[in-house]
Design an enzyme around this catalytic site. Structure first.
Site, PDB file in Angstrom:
ATOM      1  CB  SER A 166      -0.834  -0.096   1.354  1.00  0.00           C
ATOM      2  OG  SER A 166      -1.657   1.178   1.260  1.00  0.00           O
ATOM      3  CG  HIS A 191      -3.940  -1.477  -1.274  1.00  0.00           C
ATOM      4  ND1 HIS A 191      -5.201  -2.576  -1.495  1.00  0.00           N
ATOM      5  CD2 HIS A 191      -4.342  -0.538  -0.257  1.00  0.00           C
ATOM      6  CE1 HIS A 191      -5.981  -2.036  -0.630  1.00  0.00           C
ATOM      7  NE2 HIS A 191      -5.516  -0.740   0.073  1.00  0.00           N
ATOM      8  CG  ASP A 208      -4.974   2.168   1.341  1.00  0.00           C
ATOM      9  OD1 ASP A 208      -5.895   1.544   1.292  1.00  0.00           O
ATOM     10  OD2 ASP A 208      -3.730   2.160   2.012  1.00  0.00           O
ATOM     11  CG  MET A 228      -7.955   7.186   3.051  1.00  0.00           C
ATOM     12  SD  MET A 228      -7.034   7.156   4.556  1.00  0.00           S
ATOM     13  CE  MET A 228      -6.225   5.546   4.446  1.00  0.00           C
ATOM     14  CG  HIS A 275      -9.341   0.163   0.390  1.00  0.00           C
ATOM     15  ND1 HIS A 275      -8.486   0.016   1.521  1.00  0.00           N
ATOM     16  CD2 HIS A 275     -10.766  -0.007   0.525  1.00  0.00           C
ATOM     17  CE1 HIS A 275      -9.608  -0.104   2.500  1.00  0.00           C
ATOM     18  NE2 HIS A 275     -10.557   0.055   1.832  1.00  0.00           N
ATOM     19  CG  MET A 328     -11.058   3.351   2.982  1.00  0.00           C
ATOM     20  SD  MET A 328      -9.572   3.388   3.793  1.00  0.00           S
ATOM     21  CE  MET A 328      -8.531   3.258   2.046  1.00  0.00           C
ATOM     22  CG  MET A 365     -11.361  -2.738   6.141  1.00  0.00           C
ATOM     23  SD  MET A 365      -9.674  -2.098   5.116  1.00  0.00           S
ATOM     24  CE  MET A 365      -9.053  -1.168   6.283  1.00  0.00           C
ATOM     25  CG  ASP A 418      -5.946  -2.901   3.687  1.00  0.00           C
ATOM     26  OD1 ASP A 418      -4.792  -2.560   4.077  1.00  0.00           O
ATOM     27  OD2 ASP A 418      -6.642  -2.178   2.907  1.00  0.00           O
TER      28      ASP A 418
HETATM   29  C1  DX5 Z   1      -6.105   1.555   6.142  1.00  0.00           C
HETATM   30  C2  DX5 Z   1      -5.459   1.323   4.832  1.00  0.00           C
HETATM   31  C3  DX5 Z   1      -4.617   0.206   4.797  1.00  0.00           C
HETATM   32  C4  DX5 Z   1      -3.200   0.683   5.290  1.00  0.00           C
HETATM   33  C5  DX5 Z   1      -2.371  -0.443   5.213  1.00  0.00           C
HETATM   34  O1  DX5 Z   1      -7.018   2.550   6.150  1.00  0.00           O
HETATM   35  O2  DX5 Z   1      -6.792   1.066   3.945  1.00  0.00           O
HETATM   36  O3  DX5 Z   1      -4.364  -0.154   3.334  1.00  0.00           O
HETATM   37  O4  DX5 Z   1      -3.026   2.013   4.931  1.00  0.00           O
HETATM   38  O5  DX5 Z   1      -1.380   0.120   5.825  1.00  0.00           O
HETATM   39  P1  DX5 Z   1      -0.627  -1.027   7.312  1.00  0.00           P
HETATM   40  O6  DX5 Z   1      -0.239  -2.053   6.459  1.00  0.00           O
HETATM   41  O7  DX5 Z   1       0.558  -0.096   7.711  1.00  0.00           O
HETATM   42  O8  DX5 Z   1      -1.627  -0.985   8.250  1.00  0.00           O
HETATM   43 ZN    ZN Z   2      -6.319  -0.143   2.040  1.00  0.00          ZN
END
Ligand code: DX5
Ligand code: ZN
Length: 216
Positions: free
Chosen positions: A6, A31, A33, A35, A64, A66, A135, A173
């Site tokens: 990620s 990956h 993220d 947000m 991903h 969010m 998650m 994840d």
């Molecule tokens: C959390 C994310 C994950 C996270 C992974 O909201 O979706 O993908 O950043 O990072 P680690 O492996 O450091 O928890």
């Molecule tokens: Zn993620």
């Protein structure tokens, strides 16, 4: 096991180098993220950055989402180059519509569930999914501690998928490292996402190998 580092945990001031290094180190998938500061208490990046990453990386991109109302932005992320797209069951009133849009664009569709959401809430969607994202931390930040109570949810989902003879993969994840990855593999995980364990290590290759858990 498929390993998806990620990039949220990478050094953003030297992003291109980090991505190239992780490719060389054997990452299977990248990956991303996404947000929005509303669904989760943090903001990362949107389709423009995904497009920039797509231009510099040979890996498939796993976005991903969010974000609330993901249906509004699916097309933008698809156009930006996302190959795998997951959205949160908690973030939309219309998971069916999201699944249909992603599938119609021939992308891999995933449904994500946060720790408080039971697997039973989403069983009816599983037959339509390429992957279910379970998650193992509360979404929002990298570097959090793995919540072991989610292992049961992985086992439950895997048993259900096997019983129904479905092809849906299980992605896990949050808080995963070389130490707890094997437990997840045994429980039924097919894809491991890891931020800090890869990008905050000084040896990406070893970190990825440990996450793959080849001996299990
Ligand atoms: C959390 C994310 C994950 C996270 C992974 O909201 O979706 O993908 O950043 O990072 P680690 O492996 O450091 O928890
Ligand atoms: Zn993620």
């Amino acid at each position: 096991m498929i390993v998806a580092p990620s990039v949220i945990a990478a050094d953003f001031s030297d992003f291109q180098r980090a991505i190239k290094e992780v490719e060389k180190a054997g990452a299977d998938l990248l990956h991303l993220d996404i947000m929005d500061g509303v669904f989760v208490p943090n903001i990362t990046f949107g389709p423009m950055i995904v497009q920039a990453i797509d231009a510099i990386s040979d890996l498939e991109l796993d976005a991903h989402l969010m974000i609330i109302k993901p249906e509004k932005y699916l097309k933008a992320f698809i156009d930006a180059g996302a190959d795998w797209i997951s959205f949160h069951a908690e973030a939309t009133d219309n998971p069916e519509k999201c699944i249909t849009v992603i599938k119609n664009h021939k992308k891999k569709v995933g449904l994500a569930i946060s720790p408080p959401t039971p697997f039973q809430n989403v069983t009816r969607y599983v037959e339509h999914l390429n992957f279910l994202l379970i998650m193992s931390v509360h979404p929002g930040f990298y570097g959090q501690k793995f919540m072991p109570e989610n292992v049961k949810k992985i086992e439950e989902a895997k048993n259900w998928i096997v019983k129904k003879n479905l092809s849906c993969l299980i992605q896990v994840d949050g808080g995963i490292n070389g130490e707890n990855a094997c437990v997840l593999k045994r429980a039924g995980a097919d894809i491991i996402v890891a931020g800090a364990a890869v990008f905050r290590s000084d040896n990406y290759k070893k970190a990825i190998e440990d996450l793959r858990c080849s001996k299990v």
